[in-house]
Motif scaffolding. Structure first.
Motif, PDB file in Angstrom:
ATOM      1  N   ALA A  51     -16.622 -13.391 -14.712  1.00 25.89           N
ATOM      2  CA  ALA A  51     -15.560 -12.396 -14.592  1.00 25.89           C
ATOM      3  C   ALA A  51     -16.002 -11.342 -13.590  1.00 25.89           C
ATOM      4  N   THR A  52     -15.043 -10.730 -12.921  1.00 21.09           N
ATOM      5  CA  THR A  52     -15.350  -9.682 -11.962  1.00 21.09           C
ATOM      6  C   THR A  52     -15.686  -8.393 -12.698  1.00 21.09           C
ATOM      7  N   ARG A  76      -5.655  -1.589  -3.297  1.00 20.11           N
ATOM      8  CA  ARG A  76      -6.416  -2.694  -2.741  1.00 20.11           C
ATOM      9  C   ARG A  76      -7.667  -2.906  -3.580  1.00 20.11           C
ATOM     10  N   PRO A  77      -8.083  -4.154  -3.754  1.00 19.73           N
ATOM     11  CA  PRO A  77      -9.265  -4.400  -4.584  1.00 19.73           C
ATOM     12  C   PRO A  77     -10.510  -3.797  -3.971  1.00 19.73           C
ATOM     13  N   SER A 113     -21.982   5.343  -2.867  1.00 21.78           N
ATOM     14  CA  SER A 113     -20.985   6.373  -3.183  1.00 21.78           C
ATOM     15  C   SER A 113     -19.588   5.797  -3.331  1.00 21.78           C
ATOM     16  N   ARG A 114     -19.454   4.480  -3.337  1.00 24.22           N
ATOM     17  CA  ARG A 114     -18.131   3.876  -3.469  1.00 24.22           C
ATOM     18  C   ARG A 114     -18.132   2.813  -4.558  1.00 24.22           C
ATOM     19  N   THR A 115     -16.965   2.557  -5.096  1.00 24.46           N
ATOM     20  CA  THR A 115     -16.812   1.535  -6.124  1.00 24.46           C
ATOM     21  C   THR A 115     -16.902   0.151  -5.480  1.00 24.46           C
ATOM     22  N   CYS A 116     -17.542  -0.789  -6.189  1.00 26.43           N
ATOM     23  CA  CYS A 116     -17.664  -2.157  -5.681  1.00 26.43           C
ATOM     24  C   CYS A 116     -17.628  -3.129  -6.857  1.00 26.43           C
ATOM     25  N   GLY A 143       0.783  -1.218   0.000  1.00 25.19           N
ATOM     26  CA  GLY A 143       0.000   0.000   0.000  1.00 25.19           C
ATOM     27  C   GLY A 143       0.816   1.268   0.000  1.00 25.19           C
ATOM     28  N   THR A 144       2.165   1.178  -0.098  1.00 25.08           N
ATOM     29  CA  THR A 144       3.007   2.361  -0.075  1.00 25.08           C
ATOM     30  C   THR A 144       3.137   2.945  -1.471  1.00 25.08           C
TER      31      THR A 144
END
Length: 215
Positions: free
Chosen positions: A143-144, A75-76, A110-113, A65-66
């Motif tokens: 598929a995702t 992060r996924p 309001s967030r990506t999922c 995460g740096t």
């Protein structure tokens, strides 16, 4: 004899001058004292100091995460939850005795999922009782699908027209749609007419989710 006395006096005076010379180099009137502290010119600057050979925190290997100069570790996105989705049934596409409809899931949070695989679906009557069996999964590579806020994914719902197949039919009040890996369903009013619930060619099929709102 007088000449010898003058030579001795001259030699003595010269010796005194030589002996006095080191005294004149001192700072306190005594003999110079050697110091173990280097002069300012001998002390290494920050560029020359051995500390510059030790990697700084920013030069060390990045951890999870740096952020680095070439990018950063992401992060996924989390799985889409029922509470953050809406469901709808798209326009029917009839053809060759088949009825095809897209089931559309839209991210209203309001967030990506993300969504992956097949949704669940069930026809129900006005009392909430299920009509017919659970749909079968049509073959397909799951598929995702990543949904930004406002983004959609769709799965195809397909069944044979009861008027052609001869299956026993019923008209649902709603279609319950359950997102992948969720337990809570979304209720969508059903306005596409009768569906097969038993008998010959009564199977209903679902495809995997894919990006967009329909074919």
């Amino acid at each position: 004899m007088a000449d010898r006395s003058r030579r001795v006096a001259a030699w003595t005076a010269g010796a005194l001058v030589v002996l006095a010379a080191p005294v004149s180099c001192g700072t306190g009137g005594g003999p110079p004292v050697a110091s173990d502290r280097p002069s300012a010119s001998a002390v290494p600057t920050s560029a020359d100091s051995p500390r510059s050979a030790v990697p700084s925190e920013s030069a060390a290997s990045p951890g999870p995460g740096t952020r680095t100069e070439t990018g950063h570790t992401r992060r996924p996105a989390p799985r889409c939850r029922t509470a953050g989705l809406s469901a709808a049934v798209g326009r029917m596409d009839p053809g060759a005795g088949q009825r095809n409809l897209p089931i559309v899931l839209t991210n209203v949070s309001s967030r990506t999922c993300t969504l992956h695989g097949y949704p669940g679906a069930a026809f129900v009557d006005a009392a909430g009782e299920q009509l017919g069996r659970d749909p079968k999964r049509a073959p397909g590579d799951a598929a995702t699908v990543t949904l930004a806020p406002g983004g959609s994914a769709w799965a195809g719902l397909r069944y044979a027209s009861p008027g052609v197949s001869g299956a026993r039919a019923a008209t649902p009040a709603a279609l319950l749609v359950t997102p992948p890996d969720e337990r809570d369903a979304l209720r969508v009013p059903w306005r596409a007419g009768a569906v097969p619930v038993s008998g010959t060619s009564s199977s209903v099929f679902l495809t995997v989710l894919r990006p967009g709102s329909g074919p």
